[in-house]
Enzyme design. Structure first.
Site, PDB file in Angstrom:
ATOM      1  N   GLY A   1       0.708  -1.325  -0.015  1.00 23.66           N
ATOM      2  CA  GLY A   1       0.000   0.096   0.026  1.00 23.66           C
ATOM      3  C   GLY A   1       0.962   1.109  -0.007  1.00 23.66           C
ATOM      4  N   GLY A   2       0.238   2.323  -0.192  1.00 26.47           N
ATOM      5  CA  GLY A   2       0.864   3.488  -0.479  1.00 26.47           C
ATOM      6  C   GLY A   2       1.041   4.083   1.326  1.00 26.47           C
TER       7      GLY A   2
ATOM      8  N   GLY B   1      -3.080   2.402   5.526  1.00 26.38           N
ATOM      9  CA  GLY B   1      -3.870   1.500   6.180  1.00 26.38           C
ATOM     10  C   GLY B   1      -3.360   0.234   6.108  1.00 26.38           C
ATOM     11  N   LYS B   2      -2.071  -0.041   5.475  1.00 24.28           N
ATOM     12  CA  LYS B   2      -1.622  -1.412   5.079  1.00 24.28           C
ATOM     13  C   LYS B   2      -1.266  -2.064   6.439  1.00 24.28           C
ATOM     14  CE  LYS B   2       2.859   0.785   3.557  1.00 24.28           C
ATOM     15  NZ  LYS B   2       2.517   2.059   3.992  1.00 24.28           N
ATOM     16  N   SER B   3      -0.413  -1.270   7.410  1.00 27.44           N
ATOM     17  CA  SER B   3      -0.059  -1.759   8.567  1.00 27.44           C
ATOM     18  C   SER B   3      -0.957  -2.277   9.537  1.00 27.44           C
ATOM     19  CB  SER B   3       0.933  -0.766   9.452  1.00 27.44           C
ATOM     20  OG  SER B   3       2.179  -0.623   8.706  1.00 27.44           O
TER      21      SER B   3
ATOM     22  N   ALA C   1      10.335  -5.061  13.737  1.00 26.88           N
ATOM     23  CA  ALA C   1      10.471  -3.631  13.500  1.00 26.88           C
ATOM     24  C   ALA C   1      11.887  -3.503  12.604  1.00 26.88           C
ATOM     25  CB  ALA C   1      10.646  -2.782  14.646  1.00 26.88           C
TER      26      ALA C   1
ATOM     27  N   HIS D   1       2.820   3.416  16.236  1.00 23.82           N
ATOM     28  CA  HIS D   1       2.721   1.862  15.962  1.00 23.82           C
ATOM     29  C   HIS D   1       2.957   1.181  17.237  1.00 23.82           C
ATOM     30  CE1 HIS D   1       3.350   0.842  11.604  1.00 23.82           C
ATOM     31  NE2 HIS D   1       3.383   2.300  11.451  1.00 23.82           N
TER      32      HIS D   1
ATOM     33  N   GLN E   1       1.953   1.893  20.281  1.00 26.38           N
ATOM     34  CA  GLN E   1       0.830   2.148  20.737  1.00 26.38           C
ATOM     35  C   GLN E   1      -0.404   1.266  20.303  1.00 26.38           C
ATOM     36  OE1 GLN E   1      -0.907   6.001  20.720  1.00 26.38           O
ATOM     37  NE2 GLN E   1      -1.983   5.999  22.397  1.00 26.38           N
TER      38      GLN E   1
END
Length: 181
Positions: free
Chosen positions: A13-14, A18-20, A37, A56, A58
């Site tokens: 995704g760009g 919302g990919k993660s 990570a 990320h 959180q």
């Protein structure tokens, strides 16, 4: 998305697509997850990056462990704990730097090719359930610099090679996931 043990899943995704979040939600049912990570550790030098990392962290459940590493070959070895690699884009940027691509060190291209080949081979052979996130760069603006174009091209090729060894490939656009494979 239904999971089977040992599945290799690529989520593209760009930026801010919302990919993660999609990748994280795909592992919600797992008792534990190894969050890998690949980006730089927050150090106070880049407040915007530090905030991204904080958000990320959180979002991740407390039952997940975090592994900060560039050694994706080791991550892809058999393990009962699912892994989420976030992301191949930051891994590649660091690999290019470590291999001396940006400083045009002798042998840099060969060193980078060997590192990429090792990760692609480990991905294709992995029996671990693993979800990898990467930026889709093929539809974006052509970078103005030769280094930007080199990075974009290397990432496009890496994504295609990883997709070739994946059981599932997803594209997330504007928060909407679409299964490609």
């Amino acid at each position: 998305m239904r999971r089977r043990r040992g599945g290799r899943v690529l989520v593209l995704g760009g930026a801010r697509s919302g990919k993660s979040q999609f990748a994280e939600r795909s592992l919600d049912a797992a008792r534990s997850v190894a969050y890998v990570a690949c980006g730089a550790r927050p150090d106070g030098q880049d407040p915007e990056w530090d905030e991204r990392v904080r958000l990320h962290r959180q979002r991740r459940p407390a039952r997940w462990s975090t592994l900060e590493t560039q050694d994706l070959v080791a991550v892809l070895q058999p393990d009962r704990t699912p892994a989420l690699i976030d992301c191949l884009s930051t891994w590649l940027a660091t690999a290019m730097d470590d291999c001396g691509v940006w400083s045009e060190q002798p042998g840099a291209d060969d060193a980078l090719a060997a590192r990429i080949d090792a990760v692609v081979a480990a991905w294709g052979a992995s029996s671990r359930h693993v979800v990898a996130v990467s930026n889709e760069v093929g539809s974006g603006v052509v970078p103005a610099t030769s280094s930007g174009r080199r990075y974009r091209d290397e990432l496009g090729v890496l994504n295609a090679r990883i997709a070739g060894g994946s059981d599932e490939v997803w594209l997330v656009v504007a928060g909407i996931p679409q299964r490609l494979r």
